[in-house]
Design an enzyme around this catalytic site. Structure first.
Site, short mmCIF file in Angstrom:
data_model
loop_
_atom_site.label_atom_id
_atom_site.label_comp_id
_atom_site.label_asym_id
_atom_site.label_seq_id
_atom_site.Cartn_x
_atom_site.Cartn_y
_atom_site.Cartn_z
N GLY A 44 -9.50 -2.93 1.38
CA GLY A 44 -8.72 -3.92 2.13
C GLY A 44 -8.96 -3.95 3.62
N GLU A 101 -5.73 0.60 8.37
CA GLU A 101 -5.32 0.14 7.04
C GLU A 101 -4.98 -1.35 7.11
OE1 GLU A 101 -5.49 0.20 4.07
OE2 GLU A 101 -4.03 1.49 3.10
N ASP A 102 -5.16 -2.05 6.02
CA ASP A 102 -4.85 -3.48 6.01
C ASP A 102 -3.34 -3.73 6.08
OD1 ASP A 102 -4.40 -2.46 3.46
OD2 ASP A 102 -5.53 -4.01 2.40
N ASP A 105 3.09 -0.92 3.08
CA ASP A 105 4.12 -1.55 2.25
C ASP A 105 5.18 -0.46 1.96
OD1 ASP A 105 5.40 -3.21 0.46
OD2 ASP A 105 3.91 -3.05 -1.11
N LYS A 133 4.74 -4.43 6.22
CA LYS A 133 5.81 -5.00 5.40
C LYS A 133 6.97 -4.01 5.45
CE LYS A 133 3.93 -7.27 1.49
NZ LYS A 133 3.67 -7.17 0.04
N PHE A 154 4.02 -11.22 -1.03
CA PHE A 154 2.67 -10.74 -1.32
C PHE A 154 1.67 -11.67 -0.64
CE2 PHE A 154 -1.05 -9.36 -3.60
CZ PHE A 154 -0.82 -8.00 -3.67
N VAL A 155 0.74 -11.07 0.11
CA VAL A 155 -0.22 -11.89 0.87
C VAL A 155 -1.65 -11.51 0.51
CG1 VAL A 155 1.33 -12.33 2.82
CG2 VAL A 155 -0.10 -10.28 2.82
N ASP A 161 -6.35 -8.43 -1.18
CA ASP A 161 -6.64 -9.07 -2.47
C ASP A 161 -5.40 -9.15 -3.36
OD1 ASP A 161 -6.48 -6.22 -2.97
OD2 ASP A 161 -7.31 -6.64 -4.95
N ARG A 167 -10.20 -11.82 -1.07
CA ARG A 167 -10.43 -10.99 0.12
C ARG A 167 -11.19 -11.77 1.19
NH1 ARG A 167 -9.16 -5.65 -1.02
NH2 ARG A 167 -9.67 -4.86 -3.07
P1 IMP Z 1 1.81 1.20 -0.08
O1 IMP Z 1 1.37 2.54 -0.61
O2 IMP Z 1 2.92 0.63 -0.92
O3 IMP Z 1 2.16 1.22 1.39
O4 IMP Z 1 0.63 0.19 -0.35
C1 IMP Z 1 -0.43 0.01 0.51
C2 IMP Z 1 -1.53 -0.72 -0.20
O5 IMP Z 1 -1.02 -1.66 -1.13
C3 IMP Z 1 -2.37 -1.53 0.75
O6 IMP Z 1 -3.45 -0.80 1.25
C4 IMP Z 1 -2.81 -2.70 -0.11
O7 IMP Z 1 -3.99 -2.35 -0.79
C5 IMP Z 1 -1.72 -2.86 -1.12
N1 IMP Z 1 -0.79 -3.96 -0.78
C6 IMP Z 1 0.50 -3.87 -0.41
N2 IMP Z 1 1.05 -5.07 -0.18
C7 IMP Z 1 0.06 -5.95 -0.37
C8 IMP Z 1 -0.01 -7.40 -0.24
O8 IMP Z 1 0.94 -8.12 0.11
N3 IMP Z 1 -1.23 -7.94 -0.53
C9 IMP Z 1 -2.32 -7.22 -0.90
N4 IMP Z 1 -2.30 -5.88 -1.02
C10 IMP Z 1 -1.11 -5.25 -0.76
#
Ligand code: IMP
Length: 178
Positions: A44, A101-102, A105, A133, A154-155, A161, A167
């Site tokens: 990402g 990081e992209d 969340d 987020k 969700f984006v 992706d 992507r």
């Molecule tokens: P976390 O562990 O929940 O913080 O998730 C982080 C990862 O989840 C990111 O690096 C993304 O790959 C994926 N992710 C979380 N939200 C989104 C979204 O809205 N779109 C796409 N990928 C997401």
């Protein structure tokens, strides 16, 4: 459930403007050592990191490396399990490291990853995310550089992706039920 592309959440112009600001902030903060390793989290963050790194000044020692970790499968919820598929090529011991990081969340992926990297004794370890987020955080993660805070939607696009799709979009868009 099938999804299709929704509205533009963040335009390409806004993204590129914000990346210039982030690069300027980072350059200022690392002014003393004038060296930093940017660690992109595949897949990402690849698009974001490659744009960010080209905004850094020529006379700065900027290195780029990548790690690949498991986060989401084909769904939209984090598994909470972080598995390293591809590790860094260089040692980060004694280096200034910024994890790029992209999106953050739940924060689970980043917090596990930071624990792994801390154990390698970098001189400093910071976090740069394009999107935060923040409403969905399950564990605390200190984000040092943040592109945009976004609501719980969700984006996709600009590296992000859904089930490996979208992507390549220049703008960041929401996805909606078909
Ligand atoms: P976390 O562990 O929940 O913080 O998730 C982080 C990862 O989840 C990111 O690096 C993304 O790959 C994926 N992710 C979380 N939200 C989104 C979204 O809205 N779109 C796409 N990928 C997401």
């Amino acid at each position: 459930m099938a999804y299709k592309l929704g509205e533009v959440m963040i335009s390409r112009e806004k993204i590129s403007g914000r990346i210039k600001e982030l690069a300027a902030e980072i350059t200022k903060d690392y002014n003393q050592d004038n060296s930093v390793v940017l660690v992109g989290i595949l897949t990402g963050a690849a698009v974001f990191l490659t744009d960010l790194i080209r905004e850094m000044p020529e006379d700065m020692d900027v290195r780029m490396d990548f790690m690949s970790v498991a986060s989401y499968g084909d769904g939209t919820e984090s598994s909470g399990v972080v598995r390293i598929y591809h590790d860094l090529k260089q040692s980060i011991e004694g280096k200034n490291v910024i994890v790029v990081e992209d999106i953050v969340d739940s924060g689970l992926t980043l917090s596990h990853l930071l624990d792994i990297l801390k154990a390698r004794n970098p001189k400093s370890l910071k976090v740069c995310v394009l999107l935060d987020k923040y409403e969905r955080r399950k564990t605390e993660v200190k984000v040092d550089y943040c592109g945009f805070k976004i609501p719980d939607k969700f984006v996709v696009g600009y590296g992000l992706d859904y089930a490996s799709k979208w992507r390549h979009l220049k703008d960041i868009k929401s996805v909606v039920d078909e």
